[in-house]
Design an enzyme around this catalytic site. Structure first.
Site, PDB file in Angstrom:
ATOM      1  N   CYS A   2       0.876  -1.164   0.000  1.00 29.11           N
ATOM      2  CA  CYS A   2       0.000   0.000   0.000  1.00 29.11           C
ATOM      3  C   CYS A   2       0.914   1.215   0.000  1.00 29.11           C
ATOM      4  O   CYS A   2       1.544   1.521   1.021  1.00 29.11           O
ATOM      5  CB  CYS A   2      -0.923   0.014   1.220  1.00 29.11           C
ATOM      6  N   GLU A 105      -4.271   1.440  -6.018  1.00 27.93           N
ATOM      7  CA  GLU A 105      -3.385   0.401  -6.537  1.00 27.93           C
ATOM      8  C   GLU A 105      -3.316   0.560  -8.053  1.00 27.93           C
ATOM      9  O   GLU A 105      -4.231   1.118  -8.673  1.00 27.93           O
ATOM     10  CB  GLU A 105      -3.865  -1.000  -6.178  1.00 27.93           C
TER      11      GLU A 105
END
Length: 226
Positions: A2, A105
């Protein structure tokens, strides 16, 4: 992994969601938080009440030589967080929650990497499982509070884009995670699992999010078709 997320919920929404009202001076909304930034977090308080705090994103263990250590510790893998020297002490007693309104993402495509924004379907705040540390600069004496986001295997939705995702905890799990006296490692480890994909929504967004200096609400909007 992340490496980019957003924190933009209003202070009153965060205080209600986390059941904490301590008069904290909340930072302005952020839509493109990158490693090395200051991030909002919630940690267990000394008197049993959690409190909000600002952390440098990139955990710096107390024994690190310098703050550059944090560049490689923005994430901690759920499978090894209890064993890795960088994280194991914090996992025992310095756990925190990191509020988020979604994370980004990237998916590889023939035209380059396409970013996606992932958030909860009901648009409530997320609570990433995190760790925090206190590090003192030996030269200046400055005390730096830092943190990391714990990541786990992606669920079926996020796996279409990336193989890892943040651990997202629910309100019923907050007390156990934040309790600094909780030492039952198997119980804590059991919380580090992917969230039910039915709770998430995902959509492509503008590639401008790839540049950390771009910072505005339009970054989270669905990419226009065509």
């Amino acid at each position: 992994m992340c490496g980019r997320f957003a924190q933009f919920s209003l202070p009153e929404a965060l205080e209600a969601y986390f059941d904490v009202a301590d008069g904290y001076d909340f930072p302005p909304p952020r839509y493109n938080i990158a490693p090395g930034s200051q991030i909002l977090a919630l940690r267990g308080g000394t008197h049993g009440r959690p409190n909000f705090v600002s952390l440098h994103w990139g955990l710096i263990p107390s024994w690190a030589k310098d703050r550059k250590f944090g560049y490689r510790t923005i994430n901690a893998r759920a499978e090894t967080v209890a064993e890795k020297p960088s994280f194991r002490d914090a996992f025992k007693s310095r756990r925190c929650l990191i509020p988020a309104d979604g994370f980004y993402e990237w998916k590889a495509t023939p035209d380059g990497k396409q970013p996606y924004f992932i958030r909860l379907k009901d648009q409530s705040p997320m609570a990433f499982a995190g760790l925090w540390e206190s590090w003192t600069d030996r030269e200046t004496g400055e005390v730096v509070l830092s943190g990391t986001i714990i990541v786990t295997q992606a669920n079926d939705l996020v796996r279409q884009i990336h193989d890892r995702m943040p651990v997202i905890l629910g309100p019923g799990e907050f007390p156990a995670w934040l309790d600094p006296s909780a030492k039952a490692e198997p119980r804590l480890q059991g919380l580090l699992r992917p969230i039910d994909p039915a709770q998430l929504v995902i959509h492509p967004v503008d590639r401008r999010v790839g540049k950390p200096t771009n910072e505005d609400p339009s970054l989270i909007l669905p990419l226009a078709a065509g």
